[in-house]
Design an enzyme around this catalytic site. Structure first.
Site, short mmCIF file in Angstrom:
data_model
loop_
_atom_site.label_atom_id
_atom_site.label_comp_id
_atom_site.label_asym_id
_atom_site.label_seq_id
_atom_site.Cartn_x
_atom_site.Cartn_y
_atom_site.Cartn_z
N LYS A 82 0.84 -1.21 0.00
CA LYS A 82 0.00 0.00 0.00
C LYS A 82 0.87 1.25 0.00
CE LYS A 82 -3.98 -2.06 0.00
NZ LYS A 82 -4.84 -1.99 -1.20
N GLY A 125 0.55 13.00 3.81
CA GLY A 125 0.96 12.68 5.18
C GLY A 125 2.35 12.10 5.27
N GLU A 148 4.37 15.02 5.75
CA GLU A 148 4.15 15.49 7.13
C GLU A 148 4.99 14.66 8.10
OE1 GLU A 148 0.02 17.21 7.89
OE2 GLU A 148 -0.42 15.46 6.64
N GLU A 181 -3.23 16.84 -1.14
CA GLU A 181 -4.45 17.10 -0.37
C GLU A 181 -5.40 18.03 -1.12
OE1 GLU A 181 -1.48 16.83 0.90
OE2 GLU A 181 -1.53 15.96 2.92
N ARG A 189 -7.35 16.23 -3.57
CA ARG A 189 -8.24 15.21 -2.98
C ARG A 189 -9.38 15.84 -2.19
NH1 ARG A 189 -5.76 11.83 -5.98
NH2 ARG A 189 -3.71 11.07 -5.38
#
Ligand code: 1HE
Length: 269
Positions: A36, A120, A123, A143, A146
């Site tokens: 993933k 992320g 981040e 982001e 999305r």
């Protein structure tokens, strides 16, 4: 404080989304969801927090990397779908709690970046102290595309690395920076060939692990706070921290060793 993960009953077995290995003073944590692209699920956030809260006492530095072809694809997008607004807030707060443990923990954290460092994932990388990027690295904040916003501390950390204007551009336009650009604008401090990131990070980790604990504490905890203070409060805090560090026997021993010709000089690498 546990001296090894094995001393914490069942802990190692619970951290199935991380691969953990320790060599001497350096603990190596690998995000381990390569199928993933190391996307961050609730379970992975929780496991990161658990790992960083329970670092063994013998660990003096951590290297954080990602298994597979990418460092991290950011938020696991299959997880957010049914969230209410309130659940979204607590979801974001759970990331904050985990990433605060990384940035404001006991030991320096060195990230090895390769492939996607997006959303992320960026981040997470920005919560570490030193970033070593391999040539394959690319950085994005999808982001905006999305319909989301950063929720893992990105709005507090990324502008401090590259400035709010660059982050605004990344989020509004989907701009992607490559590894060389990332080095130039401050997303990484080092750029190495593909496949060489871990070696470089481990070498840096060995160095930082040998520093005096109070110097490391000052860099990790005082420096970012002073950088956020006004000048007067910052200078006052700096004086306190400097006196605490230099008053420690570890500092006195190291200064004496230099004066006695027993410690290394500063030299170009
Ligand atoms: C995922 C995710 C994910 C991959 N959540 N499953 N992050 C993003 O918007 C980035 C989305 N991901 C990508 O753009 C690409 O996957 C990558 C550039 C990272 C990698 O590409 P590639 O070609 O190597 O892999 P892939 O074929 O796209 O993905 C392989 C599998 O991983 C596939 O699942 P499969 O079951 O079909 O094999 C993908 O669905 C899965 N996968 N990325 C869930 N992110 C605290 S707020 C933070 C907000 C954000 O982070 S928003 C940004 C989210």
């Amino acid at each position: 404080m546990p001296t090894s993960f094995r001393e914490v009953t069942g802990l190692l077995a619970q951290l199935d989304l991380l691969r953990i290995a320790q060599r001497g003073a350096v603990l190596h944590l690998r995000l381990n969801r390569p199928d993933k692209r190391n996307a961050i699920s609730d379970a992975l956030v929780a496991q990161l927090q658990t790992a960083f809260v329970n670092l063994p006492e013998t660990a003096r530095a951590v290297v954080l990397s990602g298994e597979g072809d990418h460092f991290c694809a950011g938020l696991d997008l299959s997880a957010l779908g049914d969230h209410s607004v309130a659940e979204g807030i607590f979801h974001s707060r759970s990331w904050h709690a985990a990433f605060e443990q990384i940035q404001f923990g006991r030991v320096p954290v060195i990230a090895v970046l390769h492939g996607a460092v997006v959303g992320g994932g960026l981040e997470l990388a920005s919560a570490t102290h030193i970033r070593v990027a391999e040539a394959s690295t690319f950085y994005g904040l999808p982001e905006g595309q999305r319909g989301l916003f950063v929720g893992g501390g990105g709005s507090a950390r990324v502008p401090r690395l590259i400035g709010a204007a660059r982050m605004t551009d990344m989020m509004l336009t989907g701009r992607v920076y490559d590894a060389a650009e990332g080095l130039n604008i401050g997303l990484s401090q080092y750029l190495v060939e593909d496949g060489k990131g871990l070696e470089k990070a481990l070498a840096l980790a060995e160095k930082v692990a040998a520093n005096a604990p109070l110097s490391t504490f000052a860099v990790l905890h005082a420096l970012p706070r002073i950088a956020d203070m006004n000048r007067s409060d910052g200078l006052f805090t700096e004086s306190l921290m400097a006196a605490i560090a230099s008053g420690d026997p570890a500092a006195k021993g190291r200064m004496r060793a230099f004066l006695d010709g027993k410690a290394g000089k500063v030299a170009k690498s």
